[in-house]
Design an enzyme around this catalytic site. Structure first.
Site, PDB file in Angstrom:
ATOM      1  N   LEU A  93     -31.547  83.070 -16.677  1.00 48.93           N
ATOM      2  CA  LEU A  93     -32.920  82.852 -17.122  1.00 48.93           C
ATOM      3  C   LEU A  93     -32.980  82.215 -18.508  1.00 48.93           C
ATOM      4  O   LEU A  93     -33.859  81.419 -18.803  1.00 48.93           O
ATOM      5  CB  LEU A  93     -33.653  84.202 -17.118  1.00 48.93           C
ATOM      6  CG  LEU A  93     -35.136  84.207 -17.432  1.00 48.93           C
ATOM      7  CD1 LEU A  93     -35.905  83.301 -16.487  1.00 48.93           C
ATOM      8  CD2 LEU A  93     -35.672  85.633 -17.335  1.00 48.93           C
ATOM      9  N   LEU A 145     -23.911  91.654 -12.178  1.00 51.74           N
ATOM     10  CA  LEU A 145     -23.040  92.377 -13.093  1.00 51.74           C
ATOM     11  C   LEU A 145     -23.769  92.690 -14.392  1.00 51.74           C
ATOM     12  O   LEU A 145     -24.300  91.795 -15.043  1.00 51.74           O
ATOM     13  CB  LEU A 145     -21.769  91.563 -13.389  1.00 51.74           C
ATOM     14  CG  LEU A 145     -21.003  91.021 -12.168  1.00 51.74           C
ATOM     15  CD1 LEU A 145     -19.614  90.536 -12.575  1.00 51.74           C
ATOM     16  CD2 LEU A 145     -20.878  92.042 -11.058  1.00 51.74           C
ATOM     17  N   ASP A 148     -29.951  93.787 -16.847  1.00 57.81           N
ATOM     18  CA  ASP A 148     -30.790  94.469 -17.844  1.00 57.81           C
ATOM     19  C   ASP A 148     -31.322  95.776 -17.259  1.00 57.81           C
ATOM     20  O   ASP A 148     -31.795  95.802 -16.126  1.00 57.81           O
ATOM     21  CB  ASP A 148     -31.959  93.558 -18.241  1.00 57.81           C
ATOM     22  CG  ASP A 148     -31.462  92.263 -18.877  1.00 57.81           C
ATOM     23  OD1 ASP A 148     -30.385  92.309 -19.502  1.00 57.81           O
ATOM     24  OD2 ASP A 148     -32.136  91.224 -18.729  1.00 57.81           O
TER      25      ASP A 148
END
Ligand SMILES: C[S@@+](CC[C@H](N)C(=O)[O-])C[C@H]1O[C@@H](n2cnc3c(N)ncnc32)[C@H](O)[C@@H]1O
Lengths: 248, 432
Positions: A93, A145, A148
């Site tokens: 992102l 992996l 957040d």
């Protein structure tokens, strides 16, 4: 990886610790998806992957591995030589982070001729646009992996693993395909396991099976985040599940 | 000052809900929603219907955003900004179910078997609730639905069951159409995605299924802010044809300018797709398309322009009566005081008109020739003689425009405003 390369990694990592706002800049060019600030393909057929994988232009191969929230790309770089004929895409992102991964891959390609040609990265919000990139049953592996954690309950729906999002992951995964998750946050680990356990289109993979999966051992140590956790002696929690066929 | 900007925006958003229209599959009754009001006219008995409800269940108190009849016409559902979903029996027009949603409701549909109501909330989650009356016809009040599926953080604009009942189709503001297998075991949710129909380049506003008479094949139509209507094989997700309304309209009638990049905001079709009517944002008229299921193509057949002030907000085709019903209206047109008014126009013999058998002019029924006549107009429009209220309708037309823009266009914030909004986001406030 050369020493030099490592240095770049360190430098970039520092900048990544700065507040996210720094990454949030309005773009001058207008783009088709008006609420985001990066171009999104309208459908999987819409993307020209020859720019991502120039060496595979004539191979007709489709991307089979997706690393969601790939961060600085450590996993892709480890996976690349293990599966040299499999195309892999990282999705990230943060603009600068994805730019960095792009440069890192290009640098690796030019210093290791013929290698790292099967990995690439896009800047995108995977939680919104995954079906714009991959068709039904296209993928054989997906990686999540150290995502957040979004601790607060009202933010749980922002987590990258959730029941509604697992529907989409099940859609892009082929039956038999595998979803790998790992975290150092126990609560998130429980959450991801619970979602996968509850979801009717995923089934658990036994530890015996995992012990012979060459990919499994990379989960904890291949990425920048994983290495950080390992340096600090942190515990990790994984959940690895297989996409199973839909039965009424 | 910061507060002001935010509240002003919220208010604008809550403003001006477009009027909606829906018709019983056998044209037994017709429903119109305006603001928090559902207006029903019984076309068989030719009288206005008064809805009845349990004393203890709440009635609509804010803008209704979605209405629909069930496939066999025995049920009708209404839902909207007051977070209520109400399901009515169409024989008695009594409310048999009131479901409380946590969020505002943006779309509603009744399952083909009439056993379930499904609705989408502002968070992009689709919920499902069983419809059953207990032995005494007593109604369960205040029940909670279970989540069925979700579009991540996008507003669902339309929710439809496929004609064979196998799939549920959902469209959103992020250009997506999702086709999900409607499961037999509902409490577990609908997780198997059959396909995504991707190709629209702006929000998807409306969906309509069509099918061959023998149900052997059904296809999906969608309308979008990208000024196209698209035809899909929803089972495979394949785009079969794209009808670029803007372009085709220009070719057909060069003197009739449909402005800029006209968003398609509503669609309705004969079950076999032989006629498809669409509402174009801001256009005083409608566009009629023809869809050929066997050749899998769709094209503009007619552009119907009507009097300057009539910009429909919603339309419905009645195949049994061969009529096209169009409504225009919006609530909270507060200043001009026309908030209670909707305007209805009906075109008869639509198929003949489209095939040019009657020359180039549509037969727009005079008030007294509309089924139900003035009684119907009084009920559905709120007044019979709307011609005298031209000024009110000019205002309404303006309000409709605002309503549609607010409803469909994603807000474009300036950089400063965006930062402001970020700073003011509730979830960030506590962090400091
Ligand atoms: C904690 S980092 C982990 C990165 C990497 N997987 C690792 O192990 O080092 C999580 C990453 O996910 C990215 N991310 C968060 N939400 C995302 C989304 N919706 N789409 C794509 N990437 C996302 C973040 O920008 C961040 O780089």
């Amino acid at each position: 990886m050369s020493k030099n390369d490592n240095k770049i990694t360190e430098g970039k990592r520092q900048s990544a610790c700065l507040p996210r706002k720094r990454f949030y800049r309005a773009r001058a060019h207008s783009n088709p998806l008006s609420d985001s600030h990066f171009p999104i393909p309208f459908s999987p057929a819409d993307t020209d992957y020859s720019q991502h994988y120039p060496n595979f232009v004539h191979s007709n191969l489709k991307i089979q591995f997706a690393d969601i929230g790939c961060g600085f790309g450590g996993l892709l770089i480890k996976l690349s030589p293990l599966f040299p004929n499999t195309l892999m895409l990282g999705m990230e992102l943060r603009d600068k982070v994805s730019e960095y991964v792009k440069e890192r891959i290009l640098a690796l390609r030019s210093s290791n001729l013929g290698q790292y040609e099967n990995i690439s990265v896009v800047r995108t919000n995977s939680m919104k646009y995954l079906p714009n990139y991959f068709g039904k049953a296209q993928l054989s592996k997906m990686f999540f992996l150290f995502p957040d954690p979004h601790f607060k309950e009202k933010n749980h729906r922002r987590r990258v693993i959730s029941i509604p999002l697992l529907d989409e992951y099940a859609y892009v995964l082929d039956v038999g395909g595998i979803i790998y998750t790992i975290t150092d946050v126990e609560e998130l680990g429980d959450w991801m396991k619970h979602c996968l356990e509850t979801h009717p289109l995923f089934a658990t993979i036994t530890d015996e099976e995992l012990s012979v999966d060459p990919v499994f051992e990379l989960l904890a140590c291949a990425t920048e985040e994983g290495q950080k956790v390992a340096r600090n002696g942190g515990q990790t929690f994984h959940a690895v599940y297989r996409r199973i066929a839909f039965v009424e | 000052m910061e507060e002001e900007i935010l509240t002003e925006e919220t208010r604008r958003e809550a403003d001006a809900a477009p009027a909606l229209i829906s018709i019983h599959p056998l044209q037994k009754s017709i429903a119109l929603a305006l603001g928090s009001e559902v207006r029903i006219f019984d076309l068989e008995k030719e009288n206005a219907v008064t809805l009845t409800d349990e004393a203890c269940s709440p009635s609509h108190s804010d803008a209704i955003r979605a209405i629909c009849f069930g496939a066999n016409g025995s049920l009708f559902a209404s839902a909207g900004d007051d977070k209520l979903v109400k399901v009515w029996r169409t024989d008695t027009w009594h409310c048999i179910k009131t479901v409380h949603s946590d969020k505002r409701v943006s779309a509603v549909a009744i399952s083909l078997d009439g056993l379930f109501v499904t609705f989408a909330d502002k968070f992009g989650i689709v919920w499902i609730e069983r419809l059953e009356e207990d032995g005494q016809g007593q109604i369960s009040v205040g029940t909670k639905a279970v989540p069925l599926l979700g579009h991540y953080c996008s507003i669902i604009t339309s929710l439809k069951f496929s004609p064979d009942g196998r799939f549920i189709a959902t469209a959103d503001r992020d250009f997506k159409i999702r086709i999900t297998v409607f499961p037999k075991c509902l409490p577990k949710g609908a997780h198997e995605i059959q396909s995504f129909c991707l190709g629209h380049t702006d929000f998807v506003s409306c969906l309509a299924f069509i099918h061959l008479p023998d149900f052997r094949q059904s296809l999906l139509l969608s309308g979008s802010g990208d000024a196209t209507v698209r035809l899909w094989d929803h089972v495979s997700g394949c785009l079969l044809d794209t009808c670029d309304i803007g372009k085709q309209a220009g070719l057909l009638k060069s003197n009739e300018i449909i402005k800029d990049f006209p968003a398609v905001t509503d669609i309705n079709a004969f079950p076999d797709g032989s006629l498809v009517a669409v509402v174009i944002q801001g256009f005083h008229g409608v566009v009629i398309l023809k869809c050929d299921v066997s050749s899998r193509s769709i094209f503009v057949a007619k552009i119907v322009s009507m009097e300057e002030n009539f910009t429909p907000t919603s339309l419905v085709l009645s195949s049994s009566a061969n009529m096209l019903w169009m409504v225009m209206g919006a609530t909270n047109v507060s200043k001009s005081g026309s908030s209670e008014l909707a305007r209805l126009l009906v075109i008869s013999n639509v198929d003949k008109y489209v095939s040019n058998e009657q020359g180039d002019c549509p037969v727009i029924l005079e008030d007294k020739n509309i089924p139900g006549g003035e009684k119907l107009l009084l009920k559905l429009q709120g007044s019979v003689h709307l011609a005298k209220q031209d000024a009110a309708f000019t205002a309404a037309a303006a309000a409709v425009k605002v309503a549609m823009q607010n409803l469909l266009a994603k807000k474009q914030y300036s950089v400063e405003k965006r930062d402001l909004r970020k700073r003011n986001r509730n979830d960030r406030k506590f962090k400091k």
